[in-house]
Design a protein around this motif. Sequence first.
Motif, short mmCIF file in Angstrom:
data_model
loop_
_atom_site.label_atom_id
_atom_site.label_comp_id
_atom_site.label_asym_id
_atom_site.label_seq_id
_atom_site.Cartn_x
_atom_site.Cartn_y
_atom_site.Cartn_z
N LYS A 1 0.84 -1.19 0.00
CA LYS A 1 0.00 0.00 0.00
C LYS A 1 0.88 1.25 0.00
O LYS A 1 0.60 2.23 -0.70
CB LYS A 1 -0.90 -0.03 1.24
CG LYS A 1 -2.13 0.83 1.14
CD LYS A 1 -3.04 0.54 2.35
CE LYS A 1 -4.25 1.45 2.36
NZ LYS A 1 -5.08 1.24 3.56
N GLY A 2 1.94 1.20 0.75
CA GLY A 2 2.88 2.32 0.79
C GLY A 2 3.53 2.56 -0.55
O GLY A 2 3.66 3.69 -1.02
N ARG A 3 3.93 1.49 -1.18
CA ARG A 3 4.57 1.65 -2.48
C ARG A 3 3.60 2.27 -3.49
O ARG A 3 3.98 3.10 -4.30
CB ARG A 3 5.08 0.31 -3.01
CG ARG A 3 5.87 0.52 -4.31
CD ARG A 3 6.38 -0.76 -4.89
NE ARG A 3 5.30 -1.64 -5.35
CZ ARG A 3 5.51 -2.72 -6.07
NH1 ARG A 3 6.73 -3.08 -6.38
NH2 ARG A 3 4.49 -3.48 -6.45
N ASN A 4 2.35 1.85 -3.44
CA ASN A 4 1.37 2.43 -4.36
C ASN A 4 1.23 3.93 -4.17
O ASN A 4 0.83 4.64 -5.09
CB ASN A 4 0.00 1.77 -4.18
CG ASN A 4 0.00 0.31 -4.60
OD1 ASN A 4 0.91 -0.13 -5.31
ND2 ASN A 4 -1.00 -0.45 -4.15
N ALA A 5 1.56 4.40 -2.98
CA ALA A 5 1.40 5.82 -2.69
C ALA A 5 2.66 6.64 -3.01
O ALA A 5 2.65 7.86 -2.88
CB ALA A 5 1.04 5.99 -1.21
N LEU A 6 3.73 5.98 -3.40
CA LEU A 6 4.97 6.71 -3.70
C LEU A 6 4.79 7.57 -4.94
O LEU A 6 4.11 7.17 -5.89
CB LEU A 6 6.11 5.72 -3.98
CG LEU A 6 6.79 5.01 -2.81
CD1 LEU A 6 7.78 4.01 -3.36
CD2 LEU A 6 7.48 6.01 -1.88
N LYS A 7 5.45 8.73 -4.94
CA LYS A 7 5.52 9.53 -6.17
C LYS A 7 6.94 9.40 -6.69
O LYS A 7 7.89 9.74 -5.99
CB LYS A 7 5.16 10.97 -5.87
CG LYS A 7 3.70 11.11 -5.46
CD LYS A 7 3.18 12.51 -5.72
CE LYS A 7 1.73 12.61 -5.26
NZ LYS A 7 1.58 12.30 -3.81
N LEU A 8 7.05 8.93 -7.92
CA LEU A 8 8.37 8.58 -8.45
C LEU A 8 8.61 9.22 -9.79
O LEU A 8 7.71 9.27 -10.63
CB LEU A 8 8.47 7.05 -8.61
CG LEU A 8 8.26 6.24 -7.32
CD1 LEU A 8 7.74 4.85 -7.64
CD2 LEU A 8 9.55 6.17 -6.53
#
Lengths: 150, 770
Positions: B304-311
Amino acid sequence: MIKVKINGQEQSWDGDPDLPLLWFLRDEAGLTGTKFGCGQALCGSCTVIVDKEAVRSCITSINDVAGREVTTIEGLHPNGDHPVQKAWRQVNVPQCGFCQAGQIMQAAALLMDNPKPSHDQIREAMSGNICRCGCYQRIENAVHLASTGV
Amino acid sequence: MNFIDNPGKLRGFEKHIKVEKVSRRSILKGLGITGGFVLAAPVMTRQAFAYETGAGKMPHGVVVDPRVFVSVAPDGIVTIVGHRSEMGTGVRTSLPLIVAEEMEADWSRVKVQQAHGDEVKFGNQDTDGSRSTRHYLLPMRQIGASARTMLEQAAAKRWGVPATEVKAVNHEVVHSASGRKLGFGELAADAAKESVPAIEGLKLKDAKDFRYLTKGQIGIVDLHDITTGKARYGADVRLPGMKYAVIARPPVTGGKLVSFDPDAALKVPGVEKVMKVQGWPWPSKFQPLGGVAVIARNTGAAIKGRNALKLVWDDGANGKYDSVAFRKELEEASRKPGLVVRQEGDADAALKGADKVIVGEYYIPHLAHISMEPPVAVADVKGDKAEIWAPVQSPGGTRDDVAKTLGIPEGNVTVNVTLLGGGFGRKSKCDYALEAALLSKELGAPVKVQWTREDDIQNGFLHTVSAERIEAGLDKSGKVIAWRHRSVAPSIASTFAAGTVHQAPFEIGMGLADMPFEIANISCENPEAAAHTRIGWFRSVSNIPRAFAVQSMVGEIAQATGRDQKDMLLELIGSPRIVKPNVKDLWNYGEPQDSYPIDTARLRKVVELVAEKGEWGRKVPKGHGLGIAVHRSFVSYIATIVEVAVDDKGKLSVPRVDTAIDCGTYVNPERIASQIEGAAIMGLSLAKYGEISFKDGKVQQKNFDDFQVVRIDESPVVTNVYIVPPNSDTPPSGVGEPGVPPFAPALINAIFAATGKRIRSLPIGKQLEA
Ligand code: FES
Ligand code: FES
């Protein structure tokens, strides 16, 4: 605080209510028999039985099973001698084995619902469970065997 | 080739590289280990099983020492070490079973212990190339026979009788003259003091006395644990204080992270940290791609955290990789001459002078392994010590790579091998274990790195993509007098060295230059192709496109000349003989030609056997068709007949598959059958659906919905497997991989028989629906 009964034992969780049941089982409750294969309800590796129904624990939140009874592969039978498990061993179903907990749980749910499925019904009911090793012929035979008495 | 920095450690390139003949003994001395009976190469015995394999040329060769592999407890429990990785082939059962057979141990009192990664101690552990039984049947027999001899010697001493008068039988040693008996457990302590007998003097059991070998129906040792959820795979390892990590990797091979914003990710409940992961510039063998890791208290939170990353990524040089355009490039290259890798006669002239030329252009896209268990690894790095738990096919290679990546001595790295939830070649590359090691070092805590299915499909080491073009020239009588095969595909070597444009020798030896047909004029060519993503071994490797092309072409020639497919195939194979292609150092799966020649008698035999058992030529209902194909790979011979049914909407199903395999001397036929059944499913999956495609440098598929595999409701109704009984002196050969290559062409030939449609491009997809 969410309360849920897993394999007959009361468990509680006060973290993220949206946490998929799969990760609660595996990482928080230490029940690693239930596997992660896709996370999107596409492969069936994470299948558990909730009350009497097979569900994909990867898209079922812990909140969704609050107050319900979850059975995982570890709780299917105290000695691992559920007819489906016995049939699986008799037919030497698994190759790598990774999909098998999900397959067995799906088959157990099928037989609760339909104790004498036809081959077509077996193929239909098990079609949500992928086996990348390709044990399908044996899975079909093992479900059939379990339904006719092991 | 100059790209190999450390040839002894490079996996799977054994013929491609110079193998130094180092004395293992000197290495042992250097490491301060004494004792142990270690061989640089398998030893010939005077037994019926005398043959040579390429085992000794693998990194670290073979170790034949009962003290390394066998222990007997006072209670009689025999523990046998399994030093290869179990990914579903049954090797964790079959190799220890060989030892148990020879030592007369009762299998029900045997425990199998998984070896950690240590090739100096155990010999080569690379579980790939369908090599385990091939390389270890004889050494495991010798280990078992040594252990048996030591037990017998101990009993003889105890009774004061000559060793020749005693005999180990089913877990005890018997002195029949006096009727005395001693169990293995009672002899354990004394036997351990006996010296290890010389291999040359060992007496191996007569095949007629086998209790387990070749008998079949031995369940795998993990059967009960698998069916009860107790079996431990990589993902199931849990350590106190362990953190859970999921990594966002560059979507384009060779891409780099420009910037990232962790704020939203850090707000996800359960997320503890967001950190950069070191990446290596492409190509860099198995080193991590780099990216951003989300560390959490459980995997769900990390995802879930990774889905929220802005990259923000810089896609780099491969940002334009486009499968549609690349296919055109490959096909154009296949229409022009390329590097000649085999030449006999004059194919050019013969094609010009031919009465008829049949041209087939075949295309096989990238494929992803998608083992059911996505890559996953646990690492615990403390100071200059590292411990890894991971499902790896190459524990020794993983150990080397972890040591190099962390800059610590190899001896400080322990690699614990869990069960593998499938491998198919993906888990020969240990990038996921390296990621875990890097993160654990930085966090100072044990870490599990879990790849999602999306990661697996989008950041893997894909099967190559290839255009195969075959021209067959026929004379007036319909006899094939010329054969030109051009194979164009990015090489696996591109994952190791920039600028690679030609196939490596081991790829050229997989169905291109080793083509077995009896044709006077042959040209095999390899035009250039560059890679734009990570290419890696996939179960049966280049044999997939080559068998598809060659065996489809056989069908096309039969079709053009009005011949029966099987008759055409046998005519092309020609007389029973040993094929010696005009290729310098033709790669033969790392095996010596003497033990493992290209034997057309064996090739013919599997065709004839499958035709007989599979009832070739039987009448099938309307809309059904039969197709046949044969292929030699991993020094085994396999022929398959597929019956397909295509309905009026173009939907296909497979009522029946028949496969005959000649894998030489074998161990557990029950597992051979399961491998072949599985190979049919994998073959059907890749034929029907298998395609990874790129656009703007990115993989377009994500999960099982758009990279589909065959499910139970579309799997063959029945797959029959016939195993050719070996002569007593036929060396063992591969089983895990060779079942895959003949399936797709047999299916395609069957589809032609059923519908009159010739499929030349995989996957079949919707091609039959038109
Ligand atoms: S992990 Fe839940 S269906 Fe695949
Ligand atoms: S047994 Fe390996 S995925 Fe089913």
